[in-house]
Structures are given as structure tokens and as C-alpha cells.
Design an enzyme around this catalytic site. Structure first.
Site, mmCIF file in Angstrom:
data_model
loop_
_atom_site.group_PDB
_atom_site.id
_atom_site.type_symbol
_atom_site.label_atom_id
_atom_site.label_comp_id
_atom_site.label_asym_id
_atom_site.label_seq_id
_atom_site.Cartn_x
_atom_site.Cartn_y
_atom_site.Cartn_z
ATOM 1 C CE LYS A 190 40.513 31.444 48.471
ATOM 2 N NZ LYS A 190 41.314 32.834 47.291
ATOM 3 C CE1 TYR A 247 37.193 36.730 48.391
ATOM 4 C CE2 TYR A 247 35.668 35.322 47.820
ATOM 5 C CZ TYR A 247 36.836 35.587 48.411
ATOM 6 O OH TYR A 247 38.050 34.012 48.669
ATOM 7 C CG ASN A 253 44.515 32.259 46.045
ATOM 8 O OD1 ASN A 253 43.210 31.098 46.631
ATOM 9 N ND2 ASN A 253 45.213 33.060 46.452
ATOM 10 C CG HIS A 264 40.516 35.410 52.517
ATOM 11 N ND1 HIS A 264 40.517 35.907 51.287
ATOM 12 C CD2 HIS A 264 39.765 35.221 53.711
ATOM 13 C CE1 HIS A 264 40.127 37.699 52.149
ATOM 14 N NE2 HIS A 264 39.733 36.792 53.330
ATOM 15 C CD GLU A 309 37.579 38.540 55.378
ATOM 16 O OE1 GLU A 309 38.402 38.612 55.878
ATOM 17 O OE2 GLU A 309 37.769 39.083 54.085
HETATM 18 P P1 CMP Z 1 42.040 35.845 48.177
HETATM 19 O O1 CMP Z 1 42.276 36.680 49.453
HETATM 20 O O2 CMP Z 1 40.176 35.370 48.325
HETATM 21 O O3 CMP Z 1 40.807 37.301 47.799
HETATM 22 C C1 CMP Z 1 40.360 37.954 46.716
HETATM 23 C C2 CMP Z 1 40.300 36.578 45.349
HETATM 24 O O4 CMP Z 1 40.280 37.294 44.096
HETATM 25 C C3 CMP Z 1 42.151 36.505 45.603
HETATM 26 O O5 CMP Z 1 42.045 35.695 47.158
HETATM 27 C C4 CMP Z 1 42.431 35.800 44.817
HETATM 28 O O6 CMP Z 1 41.861 34.048 44.464
HETATM 29 C C5 CMP Z 1 41.343 36.511 43.582
HETATM 30 N N1 CMP Z 1 42.222 37.118 43.064
HETATM 31 C C6 CMP Z 1 43.011 37.894 42.948
HETATM 32 N N2 CMP Z 1 43.661 38.580 41.803
HETATM 33 C C7 CMP Z 1 42.909 37.997 40.947
HETATM 34 C C8 CMP Z 1 43.154 38.192 39.989
HETATM 35 N N3 CMP Z 1 43.779 38.885 38.973
HETATM 36 N N4 CMP Z 1 43.019 36.835 38.683
HETATM 37 C C9 CMP Z 1 41.802 36.818 39.240
HETATM 38 N N5 CMP Z 1 41.576 35.973 40.642
HETATM 39 C C10 CMP Z 1 41.983 36.923 41.641
#
Ligand code: CMP
Length: 138
Positions: free
Chosen positions: A9, A49, A112, A115, A126
Site C-alpha cells: 500500500k 473495494y 496498514n 492487503h 482480485e
Molecule cells: P485491506 O486488507 O486492504 O481490506 C480492507 C481495508 O479496509 C483494510 O485492509 C483496512 O486498511 C481498512 N479497514 C478495515 N477496517 C477498518 C476500520 N475499522 N477503520 C478503517 N479502515 C479499516
């Protein structure tokens, strides 16, 4: 053999730690069989998403994922979907296990770092979202 879709990311690509993340992926025995650097448009991020479109964090997630380039990859290995989720660690880095990618590098639940597909079915969708067959090395 199974394949999964990985995204490195914006927070990780902009901190120039793509190589460090790739080293953790390869050290865990997963093979990178496709990889490219791209910048998502808003429409592409919203489509990718779409399962989260009703969630409160959707707008922020789309804004973040379009804010800078990302690296998209196809990883291959035995139980690649589950294996990659194990080495990524929990979505929220605050509760991720020591030694995982997110515990090591992630800044927040949004920033984070990585993914990974959550099931073999999601992986198929995906992977084909980002890659054509000719771009994946077997
Ligand atoms: P990802 O694995 O990319 O899939 C969906 C993304 O949404 C996740 O990683 C997080 O980065 C984001 N996400 C999931 N839950 C939350 C939350 N409670 N608040 C903010 N972002 C979130």
C-alpha cells in the site's frame, strides 16, 4: 499450489520498503509470480473495494489507496491465501502478532502496509482485476 493477490500500500511504497516487504514474503516461502507498480484511480479503488462500500471507512480507504502509487503482486505457494494472511498479521497493526508484516511496518488500520485476498474466490477476482494471464509467470 494456490495464488493470492497482494497489494503493497501507499504508506509502504512511499517509505521505500517494498524490498523489505518482499523479503518477508519470500522468506516465508511464497513466490512472487507477477508484480507491478501502479496508481489507482478513484473509480478503480471503489470497484476493487466494493464489498466495503457501505462501511463508514470506505471513503477514507478509497482516498488513501489513490493517494500514491501501490505495488500489486500475485503470490504463489501451498495455501497461499491463508499463508499470506498469516504473515501479514491482523488488519489492525495494534493487535498484529510480532514478526508479521503489519506489526513490523504498518502505521494504522488504514495505513496498514499490505492487503491480501481473504479467500481463494476473492483471490481469483482480485488477480484478474489487476493482471492478465500473460503477466503471470508460472
Ligand atoms: P485491506 O486488507 O486492504 O481490506 C480492507 C481495508 O479496509 C483494510 O485492509 C483496512 O486498511 C481498512 N479497514 C478495515 N477496517 C477498518 C476500520 N475499522 N477503520 C478503517 N479502515 C479499516
Amino acid at each position: 499450489m494456490e495464488r493470492t493477490l497482494s497489494i503493497i500500500k501507499p504508506d509502504a511504497v512511499s517509505r521505500h520498503i517494498t524490498g523489505k516487504v518482499n523479503a518477508m514474503i519470500e522468506d516465508a516461502g511464497l513466490k512472487i509470480v507477477a508484480q507491478k507498480l501502479i496508481r489507482l484511480t478513484q473509480a478503480q479503488a471503489e470497484e476493487f473495494y466494493e464489498e466495503h462500500k457501505e462501511k463508514a471507512f470506505f471513503g477514507g480507504l478509497v482516498e488513501y489507496m489513490t493517494s500514491a502509487p501501490i505495488v500489486v503482486q500475485v503470490l504463489e505457494g501451498e495455501n497461499a491465501v491463508a499463508e499470506y494472511r498469516k504473515i501479514m498479521g491482523a488488519t489492525n497493526p495494534a493487535v498484529a502478532e510480532e514478526g508479521t508484516i503489519r506489526k513490523t511496518f504498518a502505521l494504522s488500520i488504514t495505513q496498514n502496509s499490505v492487503h491480501g485476498s481473504d479467500s481463494p474466490e476473492s483471490a481469483r477476482r482480485e488477480i484478474s482485476f489487476f493482471f492478465s494471464q500473460i503477466e503471470i509467470v508460472s
